[in-house]
Each structure stands twice: as structure tokens, then as C-alpha cells.
Scaffold this active site. Structure first.
Site, mmCIF file in Angstrom:
data_model
loop_
_atom_site.group_PDB
_atom_site.id
_atom_site.type_symbol
_atom_site.label_atom_id
_atom_site.label_comp_id
_atom_site.label_asym_id
_atom_site.label_seq_id
_atom_site.Cartn_x
_atom_site.Cartn_y
_atom_site.Cartn_z
ATOM 1 C CB CYS A 132 -0.945 0.018 1.203
ATOM 2 S SG CYS A 132 -2.043 -1.399 1.271
ATOM 3 C CG HIS A 174 -3.046 3.513 2.193
ATOM 4 N ND1 HIS A 174 -3.661 3.083 1.037
ATOM 5 C CD2 HIS A 174 -3.096 2.460 3.049
ATOM 6 C CE1 HIS A 174 -4.058 1.817 1.183
ATOM 7 N NE2 HIS A 174 -3.722 1.428 2.403
ATOM 8 C CG ASN A 176 -6.904 -0.647 1.305
ATOM 9 O OD1 ASN A 176 -6.163 -0.296 0.402
ATOM 10 N ND2 ASN A 176 -6.449 -1.148 2.445
#
Length: 355
Positions: free
Chosen positions: A129, A282, A312
Site C-alpha cells: 500500500c 493511503h 482500499n
């Protein structure tokens, strides 16, 4: 002088999967998911490949035509010509992903080929990520080295940084703890080397060991004949071919790591947090973003939050959120922006740049 963002792109697959849709698959509810994550729906790629998403996001950043039927958002620097960017002018493509369509050729190589970027060098990067931060940092470092001594390096004046994820193929759809979190999508930025603008001013990257496997994904090798004896390869204990996550531990790591990364890039640039115009984190969980804002004494309004409509999307998420921030006018020319990430590995980092 520095690597300056002059274009952004975001791509999403067509299929929308709401929390109510998920409640038909696992024991969950819209109220439960929204309260704990801030996610209302996510996009799932059924017809689209990772390459389709990557190509469309990259094309949007360049002002080119993407894959028909793939939804996209585009932003380009207000001083840029209305004409599309010449594909031959792209010197490098860096693609961050953990879910590429193929190992060879690389996802970046597929983007290069599909968009006709004939002069570009292309390679992939895996930092989970935090890939957005690692990709931008690597690209900026290579551009700076090229500018300092062009005779000793590839000439890198224009670089495409792309992230594309199809996490739906790495998700256990029977696991309520993880399947509500993830979605598919791609983001891209176009960097130009500009002698007159500071561009990226500082960066910070860090790897933290994860011996307990708080956030992990095993590599399931294809079965087949092995001519040199029995293949004794086994996945580490607790791993399989799906994303595995221990939520409480990851939340604790994420809130600490993101704050550390933001404070580090500010210190390296000699700036304070209250001098930053926009934070682009993020998009893992809205509660993580809110927690960091509160601990740093910053208004949540300074943070771009895009997770509600896409979930996500790992390496793609911060670049997709960055495109949203530019396209909505939240980031204006001259603004100071921090992009921060954290993820499996465990990885973390941030980049500070002037828009």
C-alpha cells in the site's frame, strides 16, 4: 528545481458493490462497515484487467484516450496545452502493484506497450500500500540523478508513475474481516523535471519487520512436475493466497507509522504541519485518517478522504485520492502537499511536494 506533478489520472471498473450487496455474501451490514471503515461501496473488476485500469489511469494523466467503458477522472496542470502529451516524450514508467496481470512482461511494460510509449524504460515496484510513496521517491531520485549528470544516465525528463490493483482476486470473500475493505482501481501521475519549480521537496521511506504476519499475502506457486525431487516449498505458517490481516495490530501500526512518516518529511523540508495545505493519505480506513489528524492537532478538512466510494485499493489508493483532490480544486498551484502511505511489509513513507 524538481520533479513536478503536471497530470493525474484515476480509473475505476464499472461494477459497484455496495455494503448491502456484501451483506448477502457474509454476515455484515452497511451500518457495521461504515462505522468501522467509512466505506459505502467498492468497485470490482469483472470485465477489466489490471492492465486496462493502469492504461486508463495513465492515459487520463496524459490527456489520451483510455480503455472504452472504464470510468476515469483526469486532471492536468492549468498551464498545460490542451493537446495530449506526446507518448514518445515519456522516458520512464514505474508501476506499483501486487496484483499485476503477469510477472513477465511487467505491468509497467504492458502500459508502455498499450500506450505506445516507444522511448520509455519500464519496471514494476512492490511496496504494497505504500507503493505510491516508493514509486514517486524512486522516480524523483532517478530524474534528479539524470538532471545532475545527463551524460552518465538515461535522460529522464518526463516520467509516468502508475499504480494498479485488482485486489478482488486476492480477497477471501468468505472472510468478513477483510472482504469488506478492498476494491479495484488505478491511479497515475505525470512528472516533469522543471528547473524553475521545487516539485518534490522531501521523502521518507521505512520498512518495519512483520514476523507475526499482521498483514501478509502468500505466493501460491503453480503445481506441476518438478524434475529434481519432491518440491518441499511451503507457505509460511498462517499464509495462503489471500490477503491476511490482523486488524487491531494493523490499526496500531498504521496510525503510528503514518504520523511518523508525515513528521519526518516535514522535518527534512524544514516545515511545520500547519504550513501544509493538503494531506493525501493511503485510503485504508477513515478511522485511521481521523485518528492521525486528531493526534497531530490538525483539522480533518485538510485530509483528502476518498475511501467511501472505492474502498482500499492498496498502492493505487493515495494516487487515486490525489487525482480527486486536484480535480475538485482542493489542491491549487503553489500548495504544499503531503502524500503518505503505510501497508504490508510492513512499509510506510511520505512525500512532500509543491503543487
Amino acid at each position: 528545481m524538481g520533479a513536478t506533478i503536471v497530470g493525474c489520472g484515476k480509473a475505476l471498473p464499472k461494477l459497484k458493490v455496495s455494503n448491502d450487496d456484501l451483506s448477502q455474501i457474509v454476515d455484515t451490514s452497511d451500518e457495521w462497515i461504515v462505522k468501522r471503515t467509512g466505506i459505502h461501496e467498492r468497485r470490482i473488476a469483472v470485465e477489466e484487467s489490471s492492465t486496462d485500469l493502469a492504461v486508463t489511469a495513465a492515459a487520463a494523466a496524459l490527456g489520451l484516450q483510455g480503455v472504452e467503458g472504464v470510468e476515469c477522472v483526469s486532471w492536468r496542470f492549468e498551464g498545460a496545452s490542451a493537446a495530449p502529451v506526446d507518448p514518445a516524450s515519456i522516458d520512464l514508467v514505474v508501476c506499483m502493484t501486487i496484483s499485476s496481470d503477469s510477472v513477465i512482461p511487467s505491468q509497467a511494460g504492458m502500459v508502455k506497450m498499450r500506450l505506445g510509449l516507444e522511448n520509455a524504460v519500464a519496471f514494476d515496484l512492490n511496496a504494497a500500500c505504500t507503493g505510491c510513496v516508493y514509486g514517486l521517491s524512486v522516480a524523483e531520485s532517478m530524474m534528479r540523478a539524470s538532471a545532475a549528470d545527463s551524460g552518465a544516465h538515461n535522460a529522464l525528463r518526463r516520467v509516468l508513475v502508475v499504480a494498479a490493483e485488482r485486489l478482488s482476486r486476492l480477497t477471501d470473500w468468505t472472510d468478513r474481516a477483510t472482504c469488506v475493505l478492498f476494491g479495484d482501481g488505478a491511479g497515475a501521475v505525470l512528472l516533469d523535471w522543471n528547473e524553475e519549480c521545487p516539485g518534490i521537496r522531501s521523502s521518507f521511506m521505512k520498512n518495519t519487520d512483520d514476523p507475526e504476519g499482521f498483514l501478509a499475502l502468500g505466493n501460491v506457486l503453480a503445481a506441476g512436475e518438478f524434475p529434481f525431487g519432491e518440491n518441499a516449498y511451503e507457505l509460511p505458517e498462517g499464509m495462503n493466497g489471500f490477503v491476511q490481516m490482523r486488524g487491531r495490530e494493523v490499526f496500531k501500526f498504521a496510525t503510528s507509522a503514518m504520523r511518523e512518516a508525515i513528521e519526518a518529511v516535514l522535518e527534512r523540508a524544514g516545515m511545520r504541519a500547519d504550513e501544509v495545505d493538503c494531506f493525501v493519505p493511503h485510503q485504508a480506513n477513515e478511522r485511521i485518517i481521523s485518528h492521525v489528524a486528531r493526534k497531530m492537532g490538525l483539522p480533518l478538512e485538510l485530509f483528502q478522504i476518498s475511501i467511501g466510494g472505492c474502498g482500499n485499493t492498496s498502492a493505487s489508493s493515495a494516487l487515486m485520492a490525489l487525482c480527486d483532490a486536484y480535480a475538485s480544486g482542493k489542491i491549487a498551484a503553489g500548495d504544499k502537499v503531503v502524500l503518505a502511505g503505510f501497508g504490508g511489509g510492513l512499509t510506510s513513507g511520505a512525500v512532500l511536494f509543491e503543487a
